[in-house]
Design a protein around this motif. Sequence first.
Motif, PDB file in Angstrom:
ATOM      1  N   ALA A   1       3.739   3.417   6.487  1.00  0.00           N
ATOM      2  CA  ALA A   1       4.103   4.061   5.220  1.00  0.00           C
ATOM      3  C   ALA A   1       2.920   4.821   4.625  1.00  0.00           C
ATOM      4  CB  ALA A   1       4.595   2.999   4.223  1.00  0.00           C
TER       5      ALA A   1
ATOM      6  N   GLY B   1       1.456  -2.070   5.700  1.00  0.00           N
ATOM      7  CA  GLY B   1       1.769  -0.772   5.094  1.00  0.00           C
ATOM      8  C   GLY B   1       1.258   0.393   5.928  1.00  0.00           C
TER       9      GLY B   1
ATOM     10  N   ASP C   1       9.410  -5.169   3.244  1.00  0.00           N
ATOM     11  CA  ASP C   1       8.995  -6.278   4.094  1.00  0.00           C
ATOM     12  C   ASP C   1       9.672  -7.534   3.572  1.00  0.00           C
ATOM     13  OD1 ASP C   1       6.592  -6.595   6.294  1.00  0.00           O
ATOM     14  OD2 ASP C   1       7.078  -8.474   5.277  1.00  0.00           O
TER      15      ASP C   1
ATOM     16  N   ASP D   1      10.051   2.883   5.766  1.00  0.00           N
ATOM     17  CA  ASP D   1       9.285   2.095   6.733  1.00  0.00           C
ATOM     18  C   ASP D   1       9.834   0.674   6.654  1.00  0.00           C
ATOM     19  OD1 ASP D   1       7.477   0.784   8.339  1.00  0.00           O
ATOM     20  OD2 ASP D   1       5.758   1.050   6.992  1.00  0.00           O
TER      21      ASP D   1
ATOM     22  N   ALA E   1       8.962   1.423   1.432  1.00  0.00           N
ATOM     23  CA  ALA E   1       8.506   0.474   2.449  1.00  0.00           C
ATOM     24  C   ALA E   1       9.028  -0.904   2.087  1.00  0.00           C
ATOM     25  CB  ALA E   1       6.978   0.459   2.512  1.00  0.00           C
TER      26      ALA E   1
ATOM     27  N   THR F   1       7.181  -3.269   6.847  1.00  0.00           N
ATOM     28  CA  THR F   1       5.955  -2.469   6.744  1.00  0.00           C
ATOM     29  C   THR F   1       4.672  -3.227   7.073  1.00  0.00           C
ATOM     30  OG1 THR F   1       4.884  -0.808   5.346  1.00  0.00           O
ATOM     31  CG2 THR F   1       5.598  -2.821   4.251  1.00  0.00           C
TER      32      THR F   1
ATOM     33  N   ALA G   1       0.335  -4.616   1.515  1.00  0.00           N
ATOM     34  CA  ALA G   1       0.757  -3.218   1.721  1.00  0.00           C
ATOM     35  C   ALA G   1       0.571  -2.419   0.432  1.00  0.00           C
ATOM     36  CB  ALA G   1       2.216  -3.179   2.167  1.00  0.00           C
TER      37      ALA G   1
ATOM     38  N   CYS H   1      10.339   2.237  12.191  1.00  0.00           N
ATOM     39  CA  CYS H   1      10.248   0.784  12.278  1.00  0.00           C
ATOM     40  C   CYS H   1       9.429   0.348  13.488  1.00  0.00           C
ATOM     41  CB  CYS H   1      11.657   0.186  12.364  1.00  0.00           C
ATOM     42  SG  CYS H   1      11.668  -1.609  12.419  1.00  0.00           S
TER      43      CYS H   1
END
Length: 280
Positions: A129, A126, A145, A120, A143, A123, A154, A187
């Motif tokens: 994910a 989250g 970010d 992911d 995941a 994310t 997340a 995504c």
Amino acid sequence: MQQADSIGRLIAQGRQQLRAGDSAALDAEVLLAFVLGVDRAWCYAHSDDPVRANLACDYRSLLGKRAAGFPISYLTGCKEFWSMELKVDRHTLIPRPETECLVETALELIPERAALDVLDLGTGSGAIAVAVAKERPRCRVTAVDIMAETLAVARDNAARHGLSYIRFLQSDWFEALPGDVFDIILCNPPYVASGYRGLAEDEIRHEPRIALDGGYQGLAAIRQLIPASLRHIKPGGYLVLEHGGDQTRSVRELLVVNHFSGCGTRRDYAGRDRVSYARR
Ligand code: GLN
């Protein structure tokens, strides 16, 4: 001594104060229920109950913020997604119902008992994910970010839903994943055009700009991601992207130019194109 406000009176006052918004009554109920630590149904059943002064004061302070345009989810700190309650704060985009369409697409591509490597990308809270990990417990979900504060939210959401085995990494897109390959990359990139006036509207302007602003035509991140993802998808694996309803043609062209095949596009619940996927 001044008489305490009742639940019913406070809700009526809140509705009055928020009347400019189209969800005034609902918002007032949600905020009071939040302050009291109960649900809305409880408030209906107890509308004559008195409310302690300090709680009424907390409620009025939230009403003031809501009247100033703060999204309700940032005030209560949570948002429902995929029938799960997720924590959100100003470091995360508030998950949208249309993103459930991306989760549905992913679940159609991942057989129920498959143990696939799933990424992911970006994310946020989250949401993607956590939903995919919950539905496909055998998959190895990563995941990423770019923001540490976002990633903390997340992680918290994964833990709350008993999914602590999701691997979280701070990464600017693929940067921290140089040699990693996945069966499926999901995504929800920023895809709102920079000049779009809606970015200044109340519900959106408090959210992280980085999660929404997709630059020129809203396609800057997508243009970068599609070619970059090639090195991280196993042959036969999938890329699944959320995008705007008017971006389908551009997204599919980019996928084809980058040698993806079997492109498909799905509509969200409002009937707008929202998710495109393709195979490497
Ligand atoms: N769907 C969001 C909106 O229209 C945009 C989300 C995004 O850019 N990823 O507000």
